[in-house]
Design a protein around this motif. Sequence first.
Motif, mmCIF file in Angstrom:
data_model
loop_
_atom_site.group_PDB
_atom_site.id
_atom_site.type_symbol
_atom_site.label_atom_id
_atom_site.label_comp_id
_atom_site.label_asym_id
_atom_site.label_seq_id
_atom_site.Cartn_x
_atom_site.Cartn_y
_atom_site.Cartn_z
ATOM 1 N N ALA A 142 -13.448 6.609 -17.332
ATOM 2 C CA ALA A 142 -14.431 6.070 -18.286
ATOM 3 C C ALA A 142 -13.985 4.758 -18.921
ATOM 4 O O ALA A 142 -14.801 4.081 -19.541
ATOM 5 C CB ALA A 142 -14.699 7.100 -19.388
ATOM 6 N N ILE A 143 -12.693 4.403 -18.791
ATOM 7 C CA ILE A 143 -12.207 3.216 -19.521
ATOM 8 C C ILE A 143 -11.985 2.044 -18.569
ATOM 9 O O ILE A 143 -11.386 2.186 -17.506
ATOM 10 C CB ILE A 143 -10.898 3.545 -20.278
ATOM 11 C CG1 ILE A 143 -11.130 4.757 -21.204
ATOM 12 C CG2 ILE A 143 -10.436 2.342 -21.100
ATOM 13 C CD1 ILE A 143 -9.934 5.179 -22.020
ATOM 14 N N GLN A 144 -12.502 0.893 -18.973
ATOM 15 C CA GLN A 144 -12.391 -0.323 -18.149
ATOM 16 C C GLN A 144 -11.884 -1.470 -19.023
ATOM 17 O O GLN A 144 -12.247 -1.537 -20.194
ATOM 18 C CB GLN A 144 -13.785 -0.763 -17.657
ATOM 19 C CG GLN A 144 -14.514 0.217 -16.814
ATOM 20 C CD GLN A 144 -14.036 0.198 -15.376
ATOM 21 O OE1 GLN A 144 -13.386 -0.760 -14.961
ATOM 22 N NE2 GLN A 144 -14.326 1.249 -14.647
ATOM 23 N N PRO A 145 -11.108 -2.398 -18.418
ATOM 24 C CA PRO A 145 -10.861 -3.644 -19.145
ATOM 25 C C PRO A 145 -12.195 -4.383 -19.267
ATOM 26 O O PRO A 145 -13.023 -4.302 -18.344
ATOM 27 C CB PRO A 145 -9.903 -4.417 -18.236
ATOM 28 C CG PRO A 145 -9.719 -3.624 -17.011
ATOM 29 C CD PRO A 145 -10.521 -2.368 -17.083
ATOM 30 N N HIS A 146 -12.421 -5.091 -20.346
ATOM 31 C CA HIS A 146 -13.772 -5.621 -20.540
ATOM 32 C C HIS A 146 -14.161 -6.632 -19.477
ATOM 33 O O HIS A 146 -15.326 -6.770 -19.126
ATOM 34 C CB HIS A 146 -13.957 -6.148 -21.978
ATOM 35 C CG HIS A 146 -13.847 -7.608 -22.169
ATOM 36 N ND1 HIS A 146 -12.751 -8.213 -22.709
ATOM 37 C CD2 HIS A 146 -14.734 -8.603 -21.897
ATOM 38 C CE1 HIS A 146 -12.946 -9.510 -22.763
ATOM 39 N NE2 HIS A 146 -14.137 -9.769 -22.267
ATOM 40 N N SER A 147 -13.160 -7.284 -18.878
ATOM 41 C CA SER A 147 -13.473 -8.271 -17.838
ATOM 42 C C SER A 147 -13.989 -7.602 -16.561
ATOM 43 O O SER A 147 -14.534 -8.249 -15.687
ATOM 44 C CB SER A 147 -12.220 -9.081 -17.513
ATOM 45 O OG SER A 147 -11.179 -8.181 -17.209
ATOM 46 N N ARG A 148 -13.810 -6.288 -16.422
ATOM 47 C CA ARG A 148 -14.247 -5.606 -15.193
ATOM 48 C C ARG A 148 -15.525 -4.803 -15.382
ATOM 49 O O ARG A 148 -15.915 -4.033 -14.506
ATOM 50 C CB ARG A 148 -13.154 -4.652 -14.728
ATOM 51 C CG ARG A 148 -11.929 -5.366 -14.272
ATOM 52 C CD ARG A 148 -11.480 -4.833 -12.900
ATOM 53 N NE ARG A 148 -10.115 -5.269 -12.698
ATOM 54 C CZ ARG A 148 -9.075 -4.476 -12.713
ATOM 55 N NH1 ARG A 148 -9.256 -3.184 -12.847
ATOM 56 N NH2 ARG A 148 -7.875 -4.942 -12.556
ATOM 57 N N LEU A 149 -16.174 -4.942 -16.526
ATOM 58 C CA LEU A 149 -17.383 -4.142 -16.741
ATOM 59 C C LEU A 149 -18.489 -4.624 -15.805
ATOM 60 O O LEU A 149 -18.715 -5.832 -15.675
ATOM 61 C CB LEU A 149 -17.862 -4.291 -18.191
ATOM 62 C CG LEU A 149 -16.969 -3.692 -19.285
ATOM 63 C CD1 LEU A 149 -17.493 -4.054 -20.661
ATOM 64 C CD2 LEU A 149 -16.876 -2.177 -19.128
ATOM 65 N N GLY A 150 -19.177 -3.672 -15.169
ATOM 66 C CA GLY A 150 -20.354 -4.037 -14.373
ATOM 67 C C GLY A 150 -21.504 -4.366 -15.318
ATOM 68 O O GLY A 150 -21.432 -4.075 -16.520
ATOM 69 N N GLU A 151 -22.569 -4.921 -14.757
ATOM 70 C CA GLU A 151 -23.685 -5.353 -15.614
ATOM 71 C C GLU A 151 -24.230 -4.193 -16.466
ATOM 72 O O GLU A 151 -24.459 -4.326 -17.661
ATOM 73 C CB GLU A 151 -24.799 -5.926 -14.756
ATOM 74 C CG GLU A 151 -25.682 -6.849 -15.557
ATOM 75 C CD GLU A 151 -26.809 -7.395 -14.706
ATOM 76 O OE1 GLU A 151 -27.906 -7.525 -15.245
ATOM 77 O OE2 GLU A 151 -26.583 -7.650 -13.503
ATOM 78 N N GLY A 152 -24.375 -3.025 -15.835
ATOM 79 C CA GLY A 152 -24.927 -1.875 -16.545
ATOM 80 C C GLY A 152 -23.994 -1.320 -17.602
ATOM 81 O O GLY A 152 -24.393 -0.527 -18.454
ATOM 82 N N GLN A 153 -22.701 -1.743 -17.540
ATOM 83 C CA GLN A 153 -21.737 -1.233 -18.522
ATOM 84 C C GLN A 153 -21.565 -2.178 -19.708
ATOM 85 O O GLN A 153 -20.938 -1.823 -20.703
ATOM 86 C CB GLN A 153 -20.375 -1.038 -17.854
ATOM 87 C CG GLN A 153 -20.352 0.049 -16.801
ATOM 88 C CD GLN A 153 -19.022 0.087 -16.089
ATOM 89 O OE1 GLN A 153 -18.475 -0.950 -15.715
ATOM 90 N NE2 GLN A 153 -18.492 1.279 -15.888
#
Length: 508
Positions: free
Chosen positions: A60-71
């Motif tokens: 559930a956790i992503q670095p913000h630079s890797r967020l997809g558009e929907g995230q």
Amino acid sequence: MTHVVTQSCCNDASCVYACPVNCIHPTPDEPDFATAEMLYIDPRACVDCGACVTACPVGAIQPHSRLGEGQLPFLEINSDFYGTGPVGDLPILAKVAPPLEVKARPEPPRVAIVGSGPAAMYAADEVLTVPGARVDVYEKLPTPYGLARAGVAPDHQETRRVTTQFDTIAAQPGFHLHAGVEVGADLTHEELLRHHHAVIYAVGASADRRLPVAGAERAVSATGFVAWYNGHPDHAHRSFDLSHRRAVVIGNGNVALDVARVLARDPEALAATDISPAALAALRESRIEEIVVAGRRGPAHSAFTLPELVGLANARGIAVSVPEADLDVTGAGEESHTVRHKLRLLRELAARDTSGARRRITLRYLLAPERITDDGVTFARNTLEIGDGLVQAVPTGETEHIEAGLVLTSIGYRALPVPGLPFNEATATVPNTAGRVEGAAATYVAGWIKRGPTGFIGTNKSCARETVAALVEDYNEGRLNDPAASTAALQELLRSRRPDSVALIGSP
Ligand SMILES: Cc1cc2nc3c(=O)[nH]c(=O)nc-3n(C[C@H](O)[C@H](O)[C@H](O)COP(=O)(O)OP(=O)(O)OC[C@H]3O[C@@H](n4cnc5c(N)ncnc54)[C@H](O)[C@@H]3O)c2cc1C
Ligand SMILES: NC(=O)c1ccc[n+]([C@@H]2O[C@H](COP(=O)([O-])OP(=O)(O)OC[C@H]3O[C@@H](n4cnc5c(N)ncnc54)[C@H](OP(=O)(O)O)[C@@H]3O)[C@@H](O)[C@H]2O)c1
Ligand code: SF4
Ligand code: SF4
């Protein structure tokens, strides 16, 4: 840079204890934890070390630079939880619950756990922290992990990854799974007590609440529909009428969103999941174009959670809309972070034009089901009024009929009584104090049979911990008798009752 918690968060709080700067909240010892719809990372304090990513069982956790558009909406949802003021004065590390202290006795604890869903697996993990402990898990189905396998929607593969964590728990020495063994049918409670110090029931809530309206028997229960698309052996043979253009789902919790999404998804996208082949074939032939999800109260009281609404709003190939007229926000309590974000997103959805979409989900409000007929549902139209400081949905006297070929009720699950244990019909739970079953020695409950059918997979972790802490206290105080029969005698008994049972995980 910061890390961000996204949709699949199931509130197990593993990340909280991995974080070196205590910037993930609410933590289990904070009051908001019990009602939190997810956890949030404070971007002002996050040092971007990535430790939480490794700890999270569901990605559930992503670095913000890797967020997809929907995230991307989760970036603001996380930071807005904390506001813009200075970082609060928090302890450097989150408070960790103390380890269980066990008094040495000649025989280490032998515990029977009935069910193998999340509550059972977390309980087993806790018991196995005791040196030399043995856990026998009895699961009536041929496959383990309860609703983590048979409930979680097939298009939520990230969430299903929690089963990998359960595999790790099950691989520990002392863990023994007996799949295909139904307690109450194949083994009795007294037999379990003869072979163990204690029994924990973690049997979940397998039935559904019944809708008390005329024609309710014409509706399909979401409980059965979910079990069907997930290939549950008791429901695999079923079929549903998907030949009409509209379906109505009564209730607007996360299960309602799951069934609406599965009905609306492009079947080719579902083909890449582990959906049941029979359900996939039926959905390929489906003619349903619109799924109406009807709540009886207003949008601020939507039972679905914010992460699930964000996920739905961004689901590829599904148009989601809300009629402007349904967005009554009387007394909406927008000071709540979750309500504020839900309403903002619902207003955005109300402004979307979905007229040309091939498949759409319409979220409706203030509609209380009155009657189900062959051609759909008649609803009593509600309005919101404030009385005694509370917002209440009250009937206007008007009705609205929505035509539909398929009507699903998704108004919550309900536990069935456990043979030999007390049962509270009103709450459909086994009466207990911190997991100890009232009036039944050496008998405990965890999960939905203990608390009722609410909460996420991870909610069962602190619930199971409380139960095992009570059990260990009773073991320490000599309130649990040593088992009268040996583990060899247990194997013999199991072989005689269920020669076909499978010890899928763990040694015999
Ligand atoms: C449709 C649906 C989707 C969900 N999706 C999510 C999600 O995406 N994310 C999330 O965080 N939470 C989700 N949840 C919530 C989550 O699944 C529950 O919080 C959790 O599964 C409850 O755990 P439990 O162990 O109490 O019950 P269960 O998971 O129901 O496990 C009970 C187990 O006991 C077994 N059993 C019952 N009676 C007996 C018996 N007599 N003998 C032997 N075995 C027995 C059952 O077969 C079952 O395996 C979902 C819930 C539902 C209903
Ligand atoms: N992705 C996920 O994290 C996920 C997925 C699925 C399930 N879950 C969790 O599993 C739990 C169970 O979910 P659920 O959706 O089954 O239950 P739920 O969240 O309790 O929702 C039940 C819905 O049914 C409505 N309802 C109840 N009685 C009704 C009646 N007589 N007439 C009309 N409507 C009625 C409720 O309305 P009122 O609010 O007005 O009572 C509510 O909208 C929840 O805690 C949920 O979050 C989580
Ligand atoms: S990246 Fe590191 S500092 Fe940031 S939330 Fe995760 S564990 Fe905490
Ligand atoms: S699932 Fe658990 S580890 Fe992952 S973000 Fe949510 S609370 Fe943290």
